[in-house]
Design an enzyme around this catalytic site. Structure first.
Site, PDB file in Angstrom:
ATOM      1  N   HIS A 164       3.303  26.030  26.893  1.00  0.00           N
ATOM      2  CA  HIS A 164       4.350  25.318  26.167  1.00  0.00           C
ATOM      3  C   HIS A 164       5.576  26.216  26.051  1.00  0.00           C
ATOM      4  O   HIS A 164       5.474  27.374  25.649  1.00  0.00           O
ATOM      5  CB  HIS A 164       3.868  24.934  24.768  1.00  0.00           C
ATOM      6  CG  HIS A 164       2.848  23.833  24.760  1.00  0.00           C
ATOM      7  ND1 HIS A 164       3.158  22.534  25.085  1.00  0.00           N
ATOM      8  CD2 HIS A 164       1.519  23.856  24.483  1.00  0.00           C
ATOM      9  CE1 HIS A 164       2.068  21.786  24.999  1.00  0.00           C
ATOM     10  NE2 HIS A 164       1.057  22.569  24.641  1.00  0.00           N
ATOM     11  N   CYS A 206       7.837  23.014  29.622  1.00  0.00           N
ATOM     12  CA  CYS A 206       9.073  22.331  29.226  1.00  0.00           C
ATOM     13  C   CYS A 206      10.246  23.301  29.291  1.00  0.00           C
ATOM     14  O   CYS A 206      10.110  24.482  28.947  1.00  0.00           O
ATOM     15  CB  CYS A 206       8.932  21.764  27.815  1.00  0.00           C
ATOM     16  SG  CYS A 206       7.691  20.471  27.651  1.00  0.00           S
TER      17      CYS A 206
END
Length: 354
Positions: A164, A206
């Site tokens: 992440h 991301c």
């Protein structure tokens, strides 16, 4: 002596004048020099593969890194030159209905955890400190040789990160972060300490492109699953375990890699185009201004394969034979001998999802 130098200088002036008179461009390098600059000069390949996420709902990140691990091993990089970091042990998680197994597709085609996976950093060993120490060669005293990146000036290094992330950072263990500046500093130290020849940086998270924005070191090629401000999305869910199985970018990267053989002519340039926005939903970012070669002339195996020619056979081999001709023969002449052929089960047939 002075007369000799004078004659040499005069001959050089005559040569340049003749070239100009003939309309030749003396600033253009000979073709051989140009070709030589496009060829790799590396002598060995290394891979650093990192899953930085914990918790069951991040199952896909473990599947991501294990799938890339299986691909580079299949193409010839030995475990001794792969550093595998996995922040959580999904295979032994109490929620896993298939103990000891990890899959990267809902059809459960192949267990990517397998019996031959060598994890170098596991669980809480996967920290920002250990990762930076690994890259820079500053591991603590007592660190096992198998946990060290023993690359040199002739090494091509693949770094794959998944987890992440956000604008300028990647989370480790859900408790700390590595920033884009720290990554850039680590790679700069690698270059200064002659720890790589060329480096391929690949990240699936991301806002992944933010992680390579600070890079300034030479011979670095980078690809990211999403641009700044974009999310990197998952591919599909396995309803039987209730979690996503793999991320979209890594899925399509693996679809490409599964078609590559050790002697393939597929290039890094092709690999950089594996996930257009219509299938990835995010925009893949590429950084190649620091890289000296044309990616379309660089074999994919310069980073994902072994430097030594490798052949895999399921047949029995007489290792006492001295000549290569004894191993590969004409089937018509000796029908009991078969030529070498690489036969490996596909990691996840993409036709299942079409």
């Amino acid at each position: 002596m002075k007369n000799m130098y004078g004659k040499l200088l005069w001959l050089l002036v005559i040569f340049v004048a003749k070239c100009l008179a003939d309309g030749q461009d003396t600033s253009v390098l000979p073709e051989g020099y140009v070709d030589a600059a496009q060829r790799s000069t590396h002598t060995n390949n290394w891979a650093v593969l990192v899953d930085a996420s914990r918790f069951w709902f991040n199952y896909r990140h473990v599947a991501n890194v294990l799938s890339i691990y299986r691909s580079v091993k299949r193409l010839g990089i030995p475990d001794s030159q792969i550093i595998l970091m996995i922040a959580d042990d999904m295979a032994c998680n109490a929620r896993n209905p298939r103990p000891g197994q990890v899959y990267n597709n809902a059809n459960q085609h192949i267990n990517v955890y397998g019996d031959d996976v060598e994890v170098d950093y596991r669980g809480y060993e996967v920290t920002v400190e250990n990762f930076v120490r690994l890259l820079t060669g500053r591991t603590q005293n007592g660190t096992a040789r198998s946990k060290k990146l023993l690359s040199d000036a002739g090494s091509n290094v693949l770094i794959y990160l998944t987890g992440h992330g956000g604008d300028g950072f990647l989370k480790f263990q859900d408790s700390e972060e590595i920033t884009s500046q720290e990554l850039a500093d680590g790679i700069q130290q690698m270059w200064e300490k002659k720890r790589y020849n060329e480096l391929f940086f690949m990240v699936d998270t991301c806002q992944a492109a933010s992680l390579y924005e600070k890079f300034t070191s030479p011979n670095v090629l980078a690809v990211a699953s999403s641009l700044v401000g974009e999310d990197s999305l998952s591919h599909h869910v396995d309803p039987s375990i209730g979690v996503y199985m793999i991320d979209r970018y890594t899925y399509y990267a693996l679809e490409f890699l599964e078609k590559v053989q050790p002697f393939s002519k597929r290039t890094i340039g092709e690999f950089l185009q594996v996930c257009p926005k219509r299938v990835c939903i995010s925009t893949v970012g590429v950084r190649k201004d620091l890289y000296r070669r044309d990616p379309h002339k660089v074999p994919i195996t310069d980073f994902f394969g072994a430097i030594r020619p490798t052949r895999v056979s399921t047949d029995r081999i007489n290792v006492t034979m001295a000549n290569e001709d004894d191993f590969v023969t004409n089937e018509k002449e000796l029908p009991f001998k078969k030529p070498f052929k690489i036969v490996l089960e596909s990691q996840f047939p993409s036709e299942f999802f079409k």
